[in-house]
Design a protein around this motif. Structure first.
Motif, PDB file in Angstrom:
ATOM      1  N   HIS A  36      40.872 -14.754  21.523  1.00 15.66           N
ATOM      2  CA  HIS A  36      40.302 -15.627  20.498  1.00 15.66           C
ATOM      3  C   HIS A  36      40.441 -17.373  20.930  1.00 15.66           C
ATOM      4  O   HIS A  36      39.921 -17.992  20.477  1.00 15.66           O
ATOM      5  N   LEU A  37      41.769 -17.359  21.316  1.00 18.04           N
ATOM      6  CA  LEU A  37      42.160 -18.817  21.752  1.00 18.04           C
ATOM      7  C   LEU A  37      41.482 -19.326  22.891  1.00 18.04           C
ATOM      8  O   LEU A  37      40.895 -20.429  23.081  1.00 18.04           O
ATOM      9  N   GLN A  38      40.901 -18.406  23.964  1.00 18.95           N
ATOM     10  CA  GLN A  38      39.980 -18.705  24.925  1.00 18.95           C
ATOM     11  C   GLN A  38      38.608 -19.049  24.290  1.00 18.95           C
ATOM     12  O   GLN A  38      37.882 -20.031  24.924  1.00 18.95           O
ATOM     13  N   ALA A  39      38.248 -18.350  23.476  1.00 26.64           N
ATOM     14  CA  ALA A  39      36.869 -18.628  22.832  1.00 26.64           C
ATOM     15  C   ALA A  39      37.039 -19.974  22.115  1.00 26.64           C
ATOM     16  O   ALA A  39      36.029 -20.682  22.339  1.00 26.64           O
ATOM     17  N   VAL A  42      36.721 -22.659  24.888  1.00 27.46           N
ATOM     18  CA  VAL A  42      35.465 -23.016  25.294  1.00 27.46           C
ATOM     19  C   VAL A  42      34.302 -23.661  24.249  1.00 27.46           C
ATOM     20  O   VAL A  42      33.811 -24.610  24.661  1.00 27.46           O
ATOM     21  N   GLU A  43      34.514 -23.101  23.088  1.00 28.99           N
ATOM     22  CA  GLU A  43      33.569 -23.799  22.065  1.00 28.99           C
ATOM     23  C   GLU A  43      34.075 -25.276  21.964  1.00 28.99           C
ATOM     24  O   GLU A  43      33.058 -25.939  21.581  1.00 28.99           O
ATOM     25  N   ASN A  44      35.117 -25.594  22.028  1.00 30.37           N
ATOM     26  CA  ASN A  44      35.496 -26.875  21.953  1.00 30.37           C
ATOM     27  C   ASN A  44      35.691 -27.857  22.850  1.00 30.37           C
ATOM     28  O   ASN A  44      36.136 -29.207  23.208  1.00 30.37           O
TER      29      ASN A  44
END
Length: 61
Positions: A36-39, A42-44
């Protein structure tokens, strides 16, 4: 505040790693958190330099 949230998250992860005696459960939880931290990264559009700062912070604890 982002710094306070990051500090709180790191403290919770450290606490979990110190208290969870089941290594399989701990691994799954940490893997899920990392996913979830990787997501979020990427999103930010977070940079590698920001990640290095977090790693340095964790290493100090």
């Amino acid at each position: 505040n982002t710094t306070e949230a990051t500090t709180s998250l790191i403290e919770e992860i450290i606490n979990l790693s110190e208290t969870d005696k089941n290594p399989i459960s701990l691994f799954r939880t940490l893997h899920h958190t990392r996913f979830h931290l990787q997501a979020i990264k990427v999103e930010n559009g977070l940079t590698a330099e920001m990640g290095k700062k977090c790693v340095g912070f964790v290493a100090c604890h």
